[in-house]
Scaffold this active site. Sequence first.
Site, short mmCIF file in Angstrom:
data_model
loop_
_atom_site.label_atom_id
_atom_site.label_comp_id
_atom_site.label_asym_id
_atom_site.label_seq_id
_atom_site.Cartn_x
_atom_site.Cartn_y
_atom_site.Cartn_z
N HIS A 104 6.25 7.00 5.83
CA HIS A 104 5.82 6.38 4.57
C HIS A 104 5.31 7.47 3.62
CE1 HIS A 104 2.13 6.69 6.95
NE2 HIS A 104 1.60 7.00 5.79
N HIS A 133 0.82 -1.21 0.00
CA HIS A 133 0.00 0.00 0.00
C HIS A 133 0.85 1.26 0.00
CE1 HIS A 133 -3.14 -2.82 0.86
NE2 HIS A 133 -2.45 -3.25 1.89
N THR A 144 -5.48 7.54 7.45
CA THR A 144 -6.02 7.65 6.10
C THR A 144 -6.13 6.29 5.41
OG1 THR A 144 -3.88 8.01 5.05
CG2 THR A 144 -5.05 9.96 5.86
N THR A 145 -5.76 5.23 6.10
CA THR A 145 -5.97 3.86 5.59
C THR A 145 -6.65 3.05 6.69
OG1 THR A 145 -3.84 3.02 6.40
CG2 THR A 145 -3.86 3.99 4.19
N HIS A 159 2.72 8.78 0.16
CA HIS A 159 1.54 8.67 -0.70
C HIS A 159 1.88 9.39 -2.00
CE1 HIS A 159 -1.02 7.31 2.67
NE2 HIS A 159 -0.20 8.05 3.40
S1 BO1 Z 1 -1.51 7.56 7.97
O1 BO1 Z 1 -0.35 8.30 8.38
O2 BO1 Z 1 -2.78 8.10 8.40
N1 BO1 Z 1 -1.54 7.42 6.38
C1 BO1 Z 1 -1.36 5.98 8.67
C2 BO1 Z 1 -2.23 5.01 8.25
C3 BO1 Z 1 -2.13 3.75 8.79
C4 BO1 Z 1 -1.20 3.44 9.76
C5 BO1 Z 1 -0.31 4.43 10.17
C6 BO1 Z 1 -0.40 5.70 9.62
N2 BO1 Z 1 -1.19 2.17 10.21
C7 BO1 Z 1 -0.51 1.59 11.32
C8 BO1 Z 1 -0.57 0.09 11.11
C9 BO1 Z 1 0.06 -0.60 12.29
C10 BO1 Z 1 1.43 -0.04 12.59
C11 BO1 Z 1 1.36 1.47 12.69
C12 BO1 Z 1 2.73 2.10 12.93
O3 BO1 Z 1 0.79 2.03 11.53
O4 BO1 Z 1 -1.90 -0.32 10.96
O5 BO1 Z 1 0.11 -1.99 12.07
O6 BO1 Z 1 1.93 -0.57 13.82
O7 BO1 Z 1 3.65 1.65 11.98
ZN ZN Z 2 0.00 8.12 5.38
#
Ligand code: BO1
Ligand code: ZN
Length: 259
Positions: free
Chosen positions: A88, A61, A195-196, A90
């Site tokens: 990460h 993703h 956001t996921t 996008h």
């Molecule tokens: S975000 O920054 O809103 N795009 C975003 C979306 C999903 C996650 C983190 C940031 N997910 C979680 C995972 C977990 C993991 C955690 C930190 O991020 O669902 O499994 O431990 O890495």
């Molecule tokens: Zn993100």
Amino acid sequence: MVLDPYAWGDNFESCHPLLEQHHSPINLDHQMSRNQSLGSLHLKGFDVAQTGPWTLENDGHSVVLHVGGGMSVSGGGLPGLYHTVQLHFHWGSPASNGSEHTVDGRRYPMEMHIVNMKSIHPNLTAALADPTGLAVLGFFIDVVYADNVHFGHISQKLSSVAYKGQTIKMKPFPLMSFLPTHNLSQYYRYYGSLTTPPCSQAVVWTLYEVPIYISWSQLAQFTSQVFSTEEDAEQVTPLQNNFRHVHPTFSRIIAASKD
Ligand code: BO1
Ligand code: ZN
């Protein structure tokens, strides 16, 4: 997880964008009122190379850099101390932009998220049950002619995690080295969600106004070298447009720090 954000609600109850819920991303209005009491955040340990190793992962993703310990964020109106867990990205496609948040309706080419977990929580489940359990720092990424040498630490490695499930170890480098060098006191602040999936409403968002600049070719490495499929899949699918649509703000207050 399905790639179509509009279908997430089918499997994740809290991804349904119901009335008055606090989802992310949103559109940000550059003309909003400024809050002089929102000072700079304290980015602890971002200026030195931490002891690693770090792990870069294609999770199907996004491309995630798991950064281990040593870094934390606090101040700037955040309700406590947050340990930095991962960052990460996008992005869009060769033909379209892919930031999650928009500014005055404009979408940037990319967006980077530095994810931090409130230190009082023993695990992610506890953090996701707290409306301010996570603090995500968002940086817009814009494109210029020159390569960003420090950003190259990541973009050069993308071909090593081309397929879903692939990971490589990375030598730590100071995260500050590829963040904007000026005006980190200027940011937007609001309360929203992941956001996921699971789309938990557990995030204090900080979106920095000054973007990170990378080159066209560094951007193209994201849109062309990363796949959402496994190496032995019958058909390879480029990982593109991995952003969620913007959501209504409803009664939320969207703040901005001083100019
Ligand atoms: S975000 O920054 O809103 N795009 C975003 C979306 C999903 C996650 C983190 C940031 N997910 C979680 C995972 C977990 C993991 C955690 C930190 O991020 O669902 O499994 O431990 O890495
Ligand atoms: Zn993100």
